[in-house]
Design a protein around this motif. Structure first.
Motif, short mmCIF file in Angstrom:
data_model
loop_
_atom_site.label_atom_id
_atom_site.label_comp_id
_atom_site.label_asym_id
_atom_site.label_seq_id
_atom_site.Cartn_x
_atom_site.Cartn_y
_atom_site.Cartn_z
N LYS A 2 -6.08 0.62 -1.30
CA LYS A 2 -6.94 1.60 -0.65
C LYS A 2 -8.40 1.31 -0.96
CE LYS A 2 -3.46 5.19 -0.82
NZ LYS A 2 -3.13 6.52 -1.28
N ASP A 3 -9.30 1.90 -0.16
CA ASP A 3 -10.73 1.70 -0.37
C ASP A 3 -11.24 2.43 -1.62
OD1 ASP A 3 -11.06 0.04 1.77
OD2 ASP A 3 -11.46 1.68 3.18
N SER A 4 -10.47 3.40 -2.13
CA SER A 4 -10.91 4.15 -3.31
C SER A 4 -10.66 3.37 -4.60
CB SER A 4 -10.19 5.50 -3.37
OG SER A 4 -8.79 5.29 -3.48
#
Length: 164
Positions: A2-4
């Motif tokens: 994920k981008d997080s």
């Protein structure tokens, strides 16, 4: 991934296909980078310096071995794609072989320009392409063999040549 996820983290999955190990590695840099290889995996990881916009300074992050090897060995291919994207012969055709032909011409021009740059390092690709186009357009521009009836000057020269 994920981008997080924190920048510099990576994950590797290895699969065995017909006795051959295939490593797929996802690495988070500015964006998620996914690479697959039968040659190398993610270990041993090294550190690379990257600029962080939020902290406004260089930070060290972990970089998998597969990314380092890719960057070392694939620079020429990426550079060729970059040059092809900037200066390309723009001819539309539905025939695949016509597009392939002009793509090969583009690649040949770029390769010759790289060789030519060794002698003239300040010559840009744009200047080289325009110089090449002018040279090809003026090639045999003043050819004496023309179609049609010869002029009287040419006939006299031919007759004098036959007399000798």
């Amino acid at each position: 991934m994920k981008d997080s996820i924190v920048r510099g983290t990576y994950e590797e999955q290895v699969a065995d296909y017909e006795g051959l190990d295939i490593s797929v590695t996802c690495w988070k840099d500015n964006k998620v980078v996914t690479l697959a290889s039968t040659y190398v995996g993610s270990e041993p990881a090294e550190t690379v310096n990257r600029y962080d916009k939020k902290q406004k300074k260089q930070i060290s992050i972990a970089c998998p071995k597969i990314v380092k090897d890719y960057n070392v060995h694939m620079g020429g291919v990426d550079l060729m794609d970059s040059f092809l994207g900037r200066y390309k012969i723009r001819i539309k055709s539905r025939k695949w072989y016509i597009r392939l032909f002009y793509h090969m011409v583009d690649m040949a021009v770029i390769n010759y320009w790289i060789l030519y740059k060794k002698k003239y390092p300040n010559l840009t690709l744009e200047d080289y392409r325009s110089e090449l186009a002018e040279t090809l357009c003026s090639y045999k521009k003043y050819d004496t063999n023309k179609r049609g009836r010869p002029s009287s000057n040419n006939v006299e020269r031919v007759i004098e040549a036959k007399k000798h």
